[in-house]
Design a protein around this motif. Structure first.
Motif, PDB file in Angstrom:
ATOM      1  N   PHE A   1       0.830  -1.203   0.000  1.00  0.00           N
ATOM      2  CA  PHE A   1       0.000   0.000   0.000  1.00  0.00           C
ATOM      3  C   PHE A   1       0.869   1.259   0.000  1.00  0.00           C
ATOM      4  N   MET A   2       1.873   1.287   0.866  1.00  0.00           N
ATOM      5  CA  MET A   2       2.764   2.444   0.946  1.00  0.00           C
ATOM      6  C   MET A   2       3.571   2.611  -0.345  1.00  0.00           C
ATOM      7  N   ALA A   3       3.991   1.511  -0.945  1.00  0.00           N
ATOM      8  CA  ALA A   3       4.726   1.584  -2.209  1.00  0.00           C
ATOM      9  C   ALA A   3       3.838   2.163  -3.304  1.00  0.00           C
ATOM     10  N   ALA A   4       2.575   1.779  -3.313  1.00  0.00           N
ATOM     11  CA  ALA A   4       1.647   2.320  -4.314  1.00  0.00           C
ATOM     12  C   ALA A   4       1.445   3.816  -4.108  1.00  0.00           C
TER      13      ALA A   4
ATOM     14  N   ASP B   1       3.596   5.889  -2.758  1.00  0.00           N
ATOM     15  CA  ASP B   1       4.858   6.580  -3.025  1.00  0.00           C
ATOM     16  C   ASP B   1       5.279   6.532  -4.492  1.00  0.00           C
ATOM     17  N   ALA B   2       4.675   5.652  -5.263  1.00  0.00           N
ATOM     18  CA  ALA B   2       5.063   5.487  -6.670  1.00  0.00           C
ATOM     19  C   ALA B   2       4.695   6.741  -7.468  1.00  0.00           C
ATOM     20  N   PRO B   3       5.490   7.067  -8.491  1.00  0.00           N
ATOM     21  CA  PRO B   3       5.134   8.210  -9.339  1.00  0.00           C
ATOM     22  C   PRO B   3       3.831   7.927 -10.088  1.00  0.00           C
ATOM     23  N   THR B   4       3.141   8.986 -10.412  1.00  0.00           N
ATOM     24  CA  THR B   4       1.887   8.812 -11.143  1.00  0.00           C
ATOM     25  C   THR B   4       2.170   8.286 -12.543  1.00  0.00           C
ATOM     26  N   ARG B   5       1.202   7.554 -13.058  1.00  0.00           N
ATOM     27  CA  ARG B   5       1.328   7.015 -14.414  1.00  0.00           C
ATOM     28  C   ARG B   5       0.573   7.915 -15.374  1.00  0.00           C
ATOM     29  N   ASP B   6       1.067   8.034 -16.589  1.00  0.00           N
ATOM     30  CA  ASP B   6       0.361   8.754 -17.634  1.00  0.00           C
ATOM     31  C   ASP B   6      -0.746   7.845 -18.163  1.00  0.00           C
ATOM     32  N   LEU B   7      -1.985   8.311 -18.122  1.00  0.00           N
ATOM     33  CA  LEU B   7      -3.121   7.528 -18.583  1.00  0.00           C
ATOM     34  C   LEU B   7      -3.823   8.301 -19.699  1.00  0.00           C
ATOM     35  N   PRO B   8      -3.325   8.203 -20.943  1.00  0.00           N
ATOM     36  CA  PRO B   8      -3.865   9.019 -22.034  1.00  0.00           C
ATOM     37  C   PRO B   8      -5.345   8.787 -22.306  1.00  0.00           C
ATOM     38  N   ARG B   9      -5.817   7.556 -22.181  1.00  0.00           N
ATOM     39  CA  ARG B   9      -7.248   7.311 -22.441  1.00  0.00           C
ATOM     40  C   ARG B   9      -8.103   7.973 -21.379  1.00  0.00           C
ATOM     41  N   LEU B  10      -7.665   7.940 -20.123  1.00  0.00           N
ATOM     42  CA  LEU B  10      -8.403   8.616 -19.059  1.00  0.00           C
ATOM     43  C   LEU B  10      -8.359  10.125 -19.261  1.00  0.00           C
ATOM     44  N   LYS B  11      -7.205  10.646 -19.640  1.00  0.00           N
ATOM     45  CA  LYS B  11      -7.067  12.080 -19.893  1.00  0.00           C
ATOM     46  C   LYS B  11      -8.015  12.516 -21.013  1.00  0.00           C
ATOM     47  N   ARG B  12      -8.078  11.704 -22.084  1.00  0.00           N
ATOM     48  CA  ARG B  12      -8.973  12.010 -23.205  1.00  0.00           C
ATOM     49  C   ARG B  12     -10.435  11.956 -22.753  1.00  0.00           C
TER      50      ARG B  12
END
Length: 94
Positions: free
Chosen positions: A64-67, A69-80
């Motif tokens: 849970f803590m690793a998730a 602390d992890a950098p955000t992922r680029d989600l182009p379909r969600l952004k669109r």
């Protein structure tokens, strides 16, 4: 019940719910988006009211803590998707 008839019933139910929500929002002098957000938050509070704490074993806590602390992922379909007009943006569905 045929698959097409079932889908038609779902669409009619969704449209009726949309119209009812829009009318409720208008009656409260609020935007439909604000009304839906407030309703969703209220429902979430009701659902989670009895959950004051969550316990995890050490392995799940570390994951849970690793998730978190992890950098955000680029989600182009969600952004669109989020850049498209919403059904709550004021235009009536076709």
């Amino acid at each position: 019940m045929s698959h097409d008839h079932e889908n038609d019933s779902i669409r009619k139910t969704g449209l009726a719910s949309y119209r009812r929500s829009k009318a409720d929002a208008r009656d409260r002098s609020r935007s439909l988006s604000d009304f839906v957000l407030e309703s969703a938050l209220g429902r979430a509070e009701e659902t989670l009211a009895d959950r004051h704490s969550f316990s995890l074993d050490a392995e799940k806590w570390a994951a849970f803590m690793a998730a978190l602390d992890a950098p955000t992922r680029d989600l182009p379909r969600l952004k669109r998707l989020l850049s498209e007009p919403s059904i709550f943006s004021g235009r009536d569905p076709a």
